[in-house]
Every structure is written in C-alpha cells, then in structure tokens.
Scaffold this active site. Structure first.
Site, PDB file in Angstrom:
ATOM      1  N   HIS A 119       4.762   0.999   0.359  1.00 12.78           N
ATOM      2  CA  HIS A 119       4.804   1.038   1.816  1.00 12.78           C
ATOM      3  C   HIS A 119       5.727   2.137   2.341  1.00 12.78           C
ATOM      4  O   HIS A 119       5.698   2.479   3.533  1.00 12.78           O
ATOM      5  CB  HIS A 119       5.267  -0.322   2.355  1.00 12.78           C
ATOM      6  CG  HIS A 119       4.681  -0.686   3.685  1.00 12.78           C
ATOM      7  ND1 HIS A 119       4.064   0.225   4.503  1.00 12.78           N
ATOM      8  CD2 HIS A 119       4.627  -1.878   4.346  1.00 12.78           C
ATOM      9  CE1 HIS A 119       3.652  -0.366   5.610  1.00 12.78           C
ATOM     10  NE2 HIS A 119       3.975  -1.650   5.542  1.00 12.78           N
ATOM     11  N   ASP A 153       1.045   3.571   5.040  1.00  9.95           N
ATOM     12  CA  ASP A 153       1.093   2.580   6.106  1.00  9.95           C
ATOM     13  C   ASP A 153       0.021   1.516   5.887  1.00  9.95           C
ATOM     14  O   ASP A 153      -0.972   1.747   5.191  1.00  9.95           O
ATOM     15  CB  ASP A 153       0.874   3.244   7.466  1.00  9.95           C
ATOM     16  CG  ASP A 153       2.023   4.175   7.845  1.00  9.95           C
ATOM     17  OD1 ASP A 153       3.144   3.920   7.370  1.00  9.95           O
ATOM     18  OD2 ASP A 153       1.779   5.141   8.591  1.00  9.95           O
TER      19      ASP A 153
END
Length: 413
Positions: A384, A388
């Site tokens: 992450h 995204d």
C-alpha cells in the site's frame, strides 16, 4: 598432480552455500565435470563438479558446513583411477537395472517422500538413486547429518531388498512409538527454508500489506479449454492449463495499472515496460519462484511450456539461480492444494502478488436468476506504500473481466 575443487559461482548476490551431501567418497574415481558435492544455496541446490578426471584424494568440508564462493572443498589426484575390484559394493547396484514395475513406481515414491508432511529432504543425487534403485525413501533411516538420507543409505536399502530384507535394522525405518508415547524430533532448517522465512517476515515488516478479493466465473475459460484442449495439445505438444489464461490476463492489468508492476527502491519507484511473472512452484525443499520473462510477448503455448518446464525442474532439483532472478509480479496457485481463499504475501522487492484458488460450483445471481457456476476466489495482495486501493481493485477487476470474457485478451481490452 593434485587439483583443487572450489565452490562454483552460485549466482548474483549469493556468496555462500551449505554442504548438503558428499556425492563421492575419498578414493572414488571421478570423470571431468562429474558432480562430487551437492551444495544448498538460498534458492536452489547446485552440484560442484570435478574439473579433472582422477581420484578423490581429500574432502576439505563435511555435510552441514557453510562454504563461500571459491573456497576449496576437495582435492582431486589427476590421472587414471585404480580399477575397482569385482566385489566393490558401488558397482553392484549400478550394474543391475530395476525391473519395469519398480522403475515405474519409483517416481511416485520419491514424490510422496518430498511432497508429504515429512521433514525429509532429498538432494539431487539421492533422488537419482531412489529412481535408479526403485526404493521407497520414506522407509529408510538416514545416516547423514541431522538424519539426512544419503546415496549410500539408498544403495544399502536396495541391496537389502534384493537379498530378501536380510540387511540389519539400521537401514530400515525406526520402530514405531509405543502406544501413548509422546515423541518429538528436531531437524535443522535448510538454508532455503531459512531464507524463505527471512524474506516473508521481511515482507511483512517492511511493506504495508493489504489484500483485495474478487470472485471469477470460470465458465468461459473452462468451455474454451474443453473445446480446444485436444487441438492445442496436438499442435503445441503441451496441455492447455489455467495459468496461461491468468498470466495473459495479468499482463493486461499490469499494462493498464503500471504501479502494480513496479517496486520501491530507496526513495524511487522503478516502473517496468515489460512483465516478468514469477510463478510459485513447489520444490522438495520449499517454495521457489522461477520467472516467465517477457510474458507480455509470449503466447499461451510458450507460457504453458515454461510453467511445465519449471515444475519438472523444480522437482528434479535442476532449477538455476538465473531461472529465479528478477520478476516484476507473482502468481501463486494455492488452488492446486485445495485452498478456497488466502492472503498471499508479496515476493520482495515486488509490490503485488495474485493468489488463485480452487474452482467450485456455487450459486450466483445472473440476470436476476440463481444459477450454478464454477467460481474461483482470486486475491491481490499489494504494498500500500506504492499501490493505492483504487489501483489494486482496478487491476484485479481487469483480471476478472479478462477471465470471464477471454476474447478481451485477443483484442487487448
């Protein structure tokens, strides 16, 4: 004239290995390029060959020792080796080929011993001996370091088998524990298993891991396989599997969402205009990830051939360091073992991994009606820090749509 045998170059960034097995004994004759020592690295098992023909004068190492590249591990006395006597035990098992039935059964026995829940791992030389002599390695007690099975153990068991089982008890499996007895066994982790543990824990510690899920209707792919599998096999001499479809679908997704095919290096993001797919493959010593290079330019047949070749060489212990170097994205198929759903861990420095699972008939709603369809859960674990949620979900959705409508892969949609 004495010639030193040194640890060969093991691969990029690999500087040391563990001695897995001595394939010869002091006094044995060796030919040029004949393997004399099996070495275990972080990723694969490699064999150190003799640079000359002659007789083994001395081993400088023992099983379990850690050795560095270019370290001297043995000394060979060049020249013709003395002839062995007719009663030499090393010649007897090599002279007699196992009968056809035993030869056919041996691969299954070797597979059972390496794929099962046993802690026993077989070096390439031991696997060859198992196949040659047609014995079940799970019934043999290893005499090597930490109870490892050696080639001599296999040969002794083969001789005992030929003589009607008159061999002493030390070459057979240990007696079963008495009823109610609690036992435990300590086995040293192989170098490969230690590396797997370190890398996976490092991925959890250093990456911000998250997993997104979706489910896929496999009807279209299964229909295509059923319709074309015979023609495909006849033309390309390889079976049409599911991995080819998912590899090509992944290429579409990674092209549209390049962050999923990138990785972080320091304070920079490295993007790739190619797709090198690491394919998780089970090997006797653990999970390995050989790489299908330039998957975006390969057809289904070549991808399936690459995967089949990797699987075979993983079981034979003949994968090389170059086979596993690089990789921009990983596909792991836990469905072959029956997994319904999982959260796969990324393969550093990569930023994403696609997890495939078993196909099962489930009720789903299609056009307002409940129907039964062959469904598969798919998972995309990602870092992450770089990817995204929108990008990860989009990439997985592209893969889902391509599998449910394979025509998309032909017209680049």
């Amino acid at each position: 004239m004495a010639t030193e045998v040194k640890v060969p170059t093991l691969g990029e960034s690999v500087t040391e290995a563990t001695v897995g097995e001595l394939l010869k004994k002091v006094g044995d004759a060796v030919a040029v390029d004949e393997p004399i020592i099996s070495l275990e690295t972080d990723k694969v098992a490699v064999e150190a060959p003799s640079p000359v023909a002659g007789t083994i004068k001395e081993f400088k190492v023992d099983v379990g020792d850690t050795v560095e590249v270019n370290a001297v591990i043995a000394v060979i006395e060049e020249g013709d080796a003395p002839a062995k006597s007719s009663g030499d035990s090393d010649d007897a098992p090599k002279a007699d080929k196992p009968d056809a039935d035993v030869e056919k059964a041996a691969p299954a026995q070797a597979k059972e011993a390496t794929d099962g829940d046993s802690s026993q791992t077989l070096s390439p030389a031991v696997r060859r001996a198992v196949l040659e002599h047609g014995v079940d390695p799970s019934t043999i007690k290893g005499t090597g370091k930490d109870g490892r099975l050696t080639k001599e153990d296999v040969i002794a068991a083969a001789e005992a088998k030929k003589s009607g089982g008159s061999k002493p008890a030390e070459s057979t499996s240990a007696p079963a524990a008495a009823a109610g007895e609690r036992r435990e066994e300590r086995v040293k982790m192989t170098r490969m298993r230690q590396t797997i543990a370190k890398r996976l824990k490092g991925a959890q510690d250093n990456a911000a891991l998250l997993t997104t899920f979706n489910d896929v209707d496999m009807s279209a792919v299964m229909e295509a396989r059923g319709k074309y599998k015979d023609m495909f096999a006849k033309k390309h001499d390889i079976r049409l599997g599911f991995m080819g479809f998912f590899a090509k679908a992944a290429c579409l997704a990674l092209k549209d969402v390049p962050a999923v095919n990138a990785y972080i290096e320091g304070d920079e993001i490295v993007y790739h205009d190619y797709v090198d797919i690491s394919v998780a493959v089970s090997a006797p010593n653990g999970l390995v990830v050989p790489v299908i290079r330039d998957a975006q330019d390969k057809g289904f047949a070549q991808i399936e051939k690459d995967i089949a070749d990797f699987g075979k060489r993983a079981k034979d212990g003949t994968l090389t360091m170059d086979d596993m170097k690089g990789g921009t994205f990983t596909i792991s198929n836990g469905g072959v073992f029956g997994s319904l759903m999982s959260t796969p861990i990324i393969n550093p420095p990569q930023s994403a991994v696609l997890g495939l699972h078993r196909i099962e008939d489930r009720p789903v709603v299609v056009n307002g009606e409940i129907v039964i369809r062959p469904m598969m859960y798919i998972a995309l674990s990602y870092d992450h820090r770089l990817i995204d949620g929108r990008e990860a979900v989009t990439a997985l959705k592209i893969i889902k749509e391509a599998i449910e409508d394979p025509t998309r892969m032909l017209i680049d949609l």
